[in-house]
Design a protein around this motif. Structure first.
Motif, short mmCIF file in Angstrom:
data_model
loop_
_atom_site.label_atom_id
_atom_site.label_comp_id
_atom_site.label_asym_id
_atom_site.label_seq_id
_atom_site.Cartn_x
_atom_site.Cartn_y
_atom_site.Cartn_z
N GLY A 124 47.15 8.42 52.89
CA GLY A 124 48.36 8.37 53.73
C GLY A 124 48.01 7.85 55.06
O GLY A 124 46.86 7.65 55.15
N GLY A 125 49.06 8.26 55.95
CA GLY A 125 48.63 7.78 57.33
C GLY A 125 48.04 9.04 58.07
O GLY A 125 48.23 10.00 57.52
N PRO A 126 47.78 8.59 59.24
CA PRO A 126 47.24 9.76 60.02
C PRO A 126 48.01 10.85 60.22
O PRO A 126 49.46 10.66 60.57
CB PRO A 126 46.87 9.11 61.26
CG PRO A 126 47.39 7.69 61.58
CD PRO A 126 47.73 7.54 60.11
N ILE A 127 47.87 12.04 60.56
CA ILE A 127 48.72 13.15 61.06
C ILE A 127 48.98 13.00 62.53
O ILE A 127 47.90 12.70 63.33
CB ILE A 127 48.02 14.54 60.97
CG1 ILE A 127 47.45 14.87 59.57
CG2 ILE A 127 48.81 15.53 61.53
CD1 ILE A 127 48.62 14.77 58.32
N THR A 128 50.10 12.84 62.96
CA THR A 128 50.53 12.53 64.38
C THR A 128 50.90 13.84 64.97
O THR A 128 51.18 14.87 64.36
CB THR A 128 51.86 11.66 64.53
OG1 THR A 128 52.85 12.42 63.74
CG2 THR A 128 51.39 10.16 63.67
N ALA A 129 50.92 13.78 66.52
CA ALA A 129 51.38 14.99 67.07
C ALA A 129 52.82 15.34 66.76
O ALA A 129 53.20 16.42 66.98
CB ALA A 129 50.90 14.74 68.57
N GLU A 130 53.57 14.24 66.71
CA GLU A 130 55.04 14.52 66.49
C GLU A 130 55.24 15.38 65.11
O GLU A 130 56.12 16.07 64.94
CB GLU A 130 55.79 13.11 66.39
CG GLU A 130 55.87 12.46 67.89
CD GLU A 130 54.57 11.78 67.72
OE1 GLU A 130 53.75 11.24 67.01
OE2 GLU A 130 54.10 11.82 69.19
N MET A 131 54.42 15.00 64.03
CA MET A 131 54.48 15.72 62.77
C MET A 131 54.07 17.10 62.99
O MET A 131 54.96 18.07 62.42
CB MET A 131 53.51 15.15 61.74
CG MET A 131 53.86 13.67 61.42
SD MET A 131 52.62 12.80 60.58
CE MET A 131 52.57 13.66 58.77
N GLU A 132 53.51 17.78 64.05
CA GLU A 132 52.83 19.15 64.11
C GLU A 132 53.95 19.54 65.08
O GLU A 132 53.83 20.99 65.16
CB GLU A 132 51.49 19.02 64.56
CG GLU A 132 50.65 18.68 63.44
CD GLU A 132 48.96 18.70 63.80
OE1 GLU A 132 48.32 19.14 63.12
OE2 GLU A 132 48.88 18.55 65.23
N ARG A 133 54.53 19.01 65.88
CA ARG A 133 55.34 19.53 66.95
C ARG A 133 56.90 20.10 66.44
O ARG A 133 57.43 20.78 67.36
CB ARG A 133 55.64 18.50 67.93
CG ARG A 133 54.86 18.64 69.14
CD ARG A 133 55.17 17.65 70.35
NE ARG A 133 54.08 16.90 70.85
CZ ARG A 133 54.06 15.82 70.77
NH1 ARG A 133 55.09 15.10 70.55
NH2 ARG A 133 52.84 15.09 71.13
N ARG A 134 57.01 19.94 65.18
CA ARG A 134 58.61 20.21 64.71
C ARG A 134 58.49 21.85 64.87
O ARG A 134 57.43 22.65 64.47
CB ARG A 134 58.86 19.68 63.51
CG ARG A 134 58.82 18.46 63.48
CD ARG A 134 58.96 17.65 62.07
NE ARG A 134 58.91 16.29 62.05
CZ ARG A 134 58.33 15.54 61.17
NH1 ARG A 134 57.78 16.00 60.23
NH2 ARG A 134 58.44 14.23 61.41
#
Length: 177
Positions: free
Chosen positions: A61-71
């Motif tokens: 998959g793609g990389p883990i982004t900061a936006e994914m963790e900020r929810r």
């Protein structure tokens, strides 16, 4: 002189054939990977990704982004595989679900070529696991066990038949440090 050269060549061929037929035991590798990826109980998916990538794992998959963790609530599954000499020898998954400040985490590292006899002892000594509980299995070729490590439980699943698959997993609630 010629006879001894043939004898030495024959011994060398036998040694190579024996080495090729011998299975590589990845038990220590599995425990080491688990100790580096899951045992520290990472609080963020990006931490798992950073460590796994540094150890040679590659994610589909793609990389883990900061936006994914900020929810406010996260739901992230990170999977990666470890390829050596063109063969897949390991994989890992980490699933983070729940509130940002304390998601539940399920982290598993798996490998092939693992000894069902060696793995439990390595888990106990390397991961400081205690109070082993052997679990029943529907198949004599499948060994299941769990241990206490602090307040958490480690689970092991290992097959005694080729390709000798095994996994170690831990479930916990992650807290930001």
């Amino acid at each position: 002189m010629i006879v001894s050269r043939f004898a030495l060549a024959g011994l060398a061929l036998l040694a190579l054939a024996g080495a090729a037929g011998a299975e590589e035991d990845n038990s220590a590798l599995l425990v080491d990977l688990f100790a580096k990826i899951c045992a520290p109980k990472p609080a963020r998916p990006s931490q798992v990704e950073r460590v796994a990538t540094g150890l040679g794992f590659v994610s589909d998959g793609g990389p883990i982004t900061a936006e994914m963790e900020r929810r406010a609530s996260i739901d992230i599954l990170y999977t990666a595989k470890l390829i050596r000499r063109g063969e897949r020898i390991g994989s890992m998954t980490a699933y983070f679900a729940g509130p940002d400040d304390g998601p539940s985490v399920s982290c598993t590292v798996s490998a092939v070529g693992v000894s069902a006899e060696a793995l439990p002892g390595l888990i106990e000594t390397s991961l400081r696991a205690r109070e082993r509980t052997d679990k029943p299995s529907n198949d004599d070729n499948h060994r299941l066990a769990s241990w206490r490590v602090g307040a958490d439980t480690l689970d092991m699943s290992v097959w005694r038949t080729p390709p000798l698959r095994a996994s170690i997993s831990i479930n916990y609630v992650a807290h930001k440090r």
